[in-house]
Design a protein around this motif. Structure first.
Motif, PDB file in Angstrom:
ATOM      1  N   LEU A 187      40.534  48.742  38.118  1.00  0.00           N
ATOM      2  CA  LEU A 187      40.624  47.348  37.694  1.00  0.00           C
ATOM      3  C   LEU A 187      42.065  46.834  37.710  1.00  0.00           C
ATOM      4  O   LEU A 187      42.323  45.746  38.237  1.00  0.00           O
ATOM      5  N   PRO A 188      43.023  47.584  37.162  1.00  0.00           N
ATOM      6  CA  PRO A 188      44.412  47.092  37.229  1.00  0.00           C
ATOM      7  C   PRO A 188      44.922  46.938  38.658  1.00  0.00           C
ATOM      8  O   PRO A 188      45.638  45.979  38.960  1.00  0.00           O
ATOM      9  N   ARG A 189      44.542  47.869  39.546  1.00  0.00           N
ATOM     10  CA  ARG A 189      44.989  47.772  40.935  1.00  0.00           C
ATOM     11  C   ARG A 189      44.394  46.531  41.608  1.00  0.00           C
ATOM     12  O   ARG A 189      45.099  45.803  42.316  1.00  0.00           O
ATOM     13  N   ALA A 190      43.119  46.309  41.397  1.00  0.00           N
ATOM     14  CA  ALA A 190      42.466  45.144  41.996  1.00  0.00           C
ATOM     15  C   ALA A 190      43.080  43.852  41.479  1.00  0.00           C
ATOM     16  O   ALA A 190      43.352  42.920  42.253  1.00  0.00           O
ATOM     17  N   GLU A 191      43.331  43.794  40.192  1.00  0.00           N
ATOM     18  CA  GLU A 191      43.918  42.585  39.605  1.00  0.00           C
ATOM     19  C   GLU A 191      45.308  42.330  40.179  1.00  0.00           C
ATOM     20  O   GLU A 191      45.658  41.188  40.504  1.00  0.00           O
ATOM     21  N   ALA A 192      46.094  43.391  40.335  1.00  0.00           N
ATOM     22  CA  ALA A 192      47.451  43.248  40.865  1.00  0.00           C
ATOM     23  C   ALA A 192      47.445  42.755  42.305  1.00  0.00           C
ATOM     24  O   ALA A 192      48.346  42.020  42.728  1.00  0.00           O
ATOM     25  N   GLN A 193      46.425  43.145  43.062  1.00  0.00           N
ATOM     26  CA  GLN A 193      46.347  42.760  44.469  1.00  0.00           C
ATOM     27  C   GLN A 193      45.557  41.478  44.702  1.00  0.00           C
ATOM     28  O   GLN A 193      45.428  41.028  45.838  1.00  0.00           O
ATOM     29  N   GLY A 194      45.027  40.906  43.647  1.00  0.00           N
ATOM     30  CA  GLY A 194      44.294  39.655  43.796  1.00  0.00           C
ATOM     31  C   GLY A 194      42.899  39.816  44.351  1.00  0.00           C
ATOM     32  O   GLY A 194      42.360  38.898  44.974  1.00  0.00           O
ATOM     33  N   ALA A 195      42.282  40.974  44.118  1.00  0.00           N
ATOM     34  CA  ALA A 195      40.901  41.202  44.557  1.00  0.00           C
ATOM     35  C   ALA A 195      39.959  40.939  43.393  1.00  0.00           C
ATOM     36  O   ALA A 195      40.195  41.414  42.275  1.00  0.00           O
ATOM     37  N   GLY A 196      38.911  40.175  43.642  1.00  0.00           N
ATOM     38  CA  GLY A 196      37.927  39.902  42.607  1.00  0.00           C
ATOM     39  C   GLY A 196      37.088  41.131  42.305  1.00  0.00           C
ATOM     40  O   GLY A 196      36.949  42.023  43.138  1.00  0.00           O
ATOM     41  N   ILE A 197      36.527  41.172  41.098  1.00  0.00           N
ATOM     42  CA  ILE A 197      35.672  42.279  40.685  1.00  0.00           C
ATOM     43  C   ILE A 197      34.325  41.738  40.235  1.00  0.00           C
ATOM     44  O   ILE A 197      34.235  40.959  39.271  1.00  0.00           O
ATOM     45  N   LEU A 198      33.272  42.147  40.946  1.00  0.00           N
ATOM     46  CA  LEU A 198      31.899  41.832  40.564  1.00  0.00           C
ATOM     47  C   LEU A 198      31.308  43.090  39.945  1.00  0.00           C
ATOM     48  O   LEU A 198      31.362  44.167  40.551  1.00  0.00           O
ATOM     49  N   VAL A 199      30.744  42.972  38.767  1.00  0.00           N
ATOM     50  CA  VAL A 199      30.204  44.137  38.075  1.00  0.00           C
ATOM     51  C   VAL A 199      28.684  44.132  38.134  1.00  0.00           C
ATOM     52  O   VAL A 199      28.033  43.255  37.560  1.00  0.00           O
ATOM     53  N   ARG A 200      28.150  45.125  38.853  1.00  0.00           N
ATOM     54  CA  ARG A 200      26.703  45.284  38.903  1.00  0.00           C
ATOM     55  C   ARG A 200      26.269  46.353  37.891  1.00  0.00           C
ATOM     56  O   ARG A 200      27.091  47.097  37.371  1.00  0.00           O
ATOM     57  N   LEU A 201      24.975  46.387  37.612  1.00  0.00           N
ATOM     58  CA  LEU A 201      24.390  47.327  36.659  1.00  0.00           C
ATOM     59  C   LEU A 201      25.093  47.291  35.296  1.00  0.00           C
ATOM     60  O   LEU A 201      25.399  48.329  34.718  1.00  0.00           O
ATOM     61  N   PRO A 202      25.367  46.102  34.762  1.00  0.00           N
ATOM     62  CA  PRO A 202      26.053  46.031  33.466  1.00  0.00           C
ATOM     63  C   PRO A 202      25.253  46.663  32.336  1.00  0.00           C
ATOM     64  O   PRO A 202      25.821  47.058  31.317  1.00  0.00           O
ATOM     65  N   LEU A 203      23.934  46.780  32.529  1.00  0.00           N
ATOM     66  CA  LEU A 203      23.078  47.358  31.489  1.00  0.00           C
ATOM     67  C   LEU A 203      22.534  48.726  31.886  1.00  0.00           C
ATOM     68  O   LEU A 203      21.583  49.224  31.274  1.00  0.00           O
ATOM     69  N   ALA A 204      23.127  49.334  32.913  1.00  0.00           N
ATOM     70  CA  ALA A 204      22.731  50.693  33.328  1.00  0.00           C
ATOM     71  C   ALA A 204      21.224  50.791  33.547  1.00  0.00           C
ATOM     72  O   ALA A 204      20.545  51.650  32.984  1.00  0.00           O
TER      73      ALA A 204
END
Length: 327
Positions: A187-204
């Motif tokens: 997450l920190p690497r993606a944020e630093a590089q400006g890549a968005g993060i989509l989170v799937r399976l939030p409820l497992a």
């Protein structure tokens, strides 16, 4: 609705968005009427981003999105995925000819001129290391068939590898209370590089609703039945990689998170949203009631620093030793 930037794409998307695997197929019985009502409610409540794939119901989920967003194409952003309709290990599956065909088929089903976010759908790491597919996606972007592209990954290693390619503007990852490892580096690497993060399976796969018992069963056409141990695809996609009975046991230990937050599901999604690198969560749904409950996660209190530490220790001590399918 709160909106967040999808990395450097220029898109502003609803922090609670929705995935459409459940209304497309592989989650047991679902009715199109219920799925369309759920989509309508989400849009009414300000959701402007939906994730799908060409293999969800063999394209049926894309067709449902076309119906739900007709006339709203400029306001509602759609991410879809490709590659799993073919042999994911065959390099030809990622050729310019084949990927263009996949994109055009999705565009026809979505009834759109361009795909807002086109994602490679959990390819083998060898395909990512080769990297040829990214040049193909650059070409599709130049042709105007897609606006941005990203990758849906299974592991942190795959996510970090994708970030080495400058054209990758979004990662779709498994991240929840049972899969916390991405918070440390990815997450920190993606944020630093400006890549968005989509989170799937939030409820497992539903474990984090706290509603299951050890003897709960699922319909034969539900992946929670036919892929419980990775029989058809990566086991991490089902119950976050936990053996089902162990997952039920662990979920019971998280009962406390629902105090003051409505229920466990809302609390579990709030925990994800409390990570600023996350662009959005994409829970699944089958009906309006599930959409409404998922949207309520926006309004529950955030976790305190002490609670976050308690949950981190719970993951390290109780959960991590049982995870299968990579982290």
């Amino acid at each position: 609705m709160n909106y967040r930037k999808l990395g450097n794409t220029g898109l502003s998307i609803s922090e609670v968005s929705f995935g459409t695997w459940a209304i497309g197929g592989d989650w047991g019985t679902s009715r199109d009427e219920d799925g369309l009502k759920g989509l309508a409610l989400a849009i009414e409540q300000g959701v402007n981003f939906f994730d799908t794939a060409d293999v969800y119901g063999s394209g049926h989920a894309e067709e449902l999105l076309a119906k739900a967003t007709k006339g709203k194409e400029d306001q509602i952003h759609i991410a879809t995925k490709f590659c799993r309709a073919g042999d994911i290990h065959d390099s030809e599956n990622y050729s310019a000819r084949r990927v263009s065909e996949y994109a055009e088929q999705s565009l026809r089903r979505l009834q759109r001129e361009a795909i807002d976010l086109y994602q490679i759908h959990c390819p083998p790491i060898e395909i990512l290391r080769d990297g040829s597919v990214f040049a193909v996606l650059d070409q599709l972007k130049a042709e105007g068939k897609i606006r941005h592209y990203g990758v849906s990954v299974e592991t942190i290693e795959e996510g970090l590898l994708c970030l080495e390619y400058p054209g990758v503007q979004a990662l779709q990852i498994i991240f929840n209370l049972f899969r916390q490892q991405p918070a440390l580096e990815l997450l920190p690497r993606a944020e630093a590089q400006g890549a968005g993060i989509l989170v799937r399976l939030p409820l497992a796969s539903g474990l984090l609703t706290g509603k299951f018992k050890e003897d709960s069963t699922f319909q034969p056409d539900d992946h929670r039945s036919f892929n419980a141990n990775g029989e058809q695809f990566n086991v991490g996609e089902t119950f976050a990689g936990l053996p089902f009975v162990k997952g039920v046991e662990l979920a019971r230990k998280l009962d406390w998170i629902s105090e003051g937050r409505g229920n466990m599901a809302r609390a579990a999604m709030r925990w994800i949203l409390d990570h600023p690198a996350v662009s959005c969560i994409i829970p699944g749904f089958k009906n309006e009631a599930q959409v409404a409950d998922n949207l309520a996660s926006r309004e529950v209190p955030s976790f305190t620093a002490e609670e976050m530490q308690r949950l981190s220790q719970f993951y390290s001590n109780d959960v991590a030793p049982h995870i299968r399918g990579g982290v």
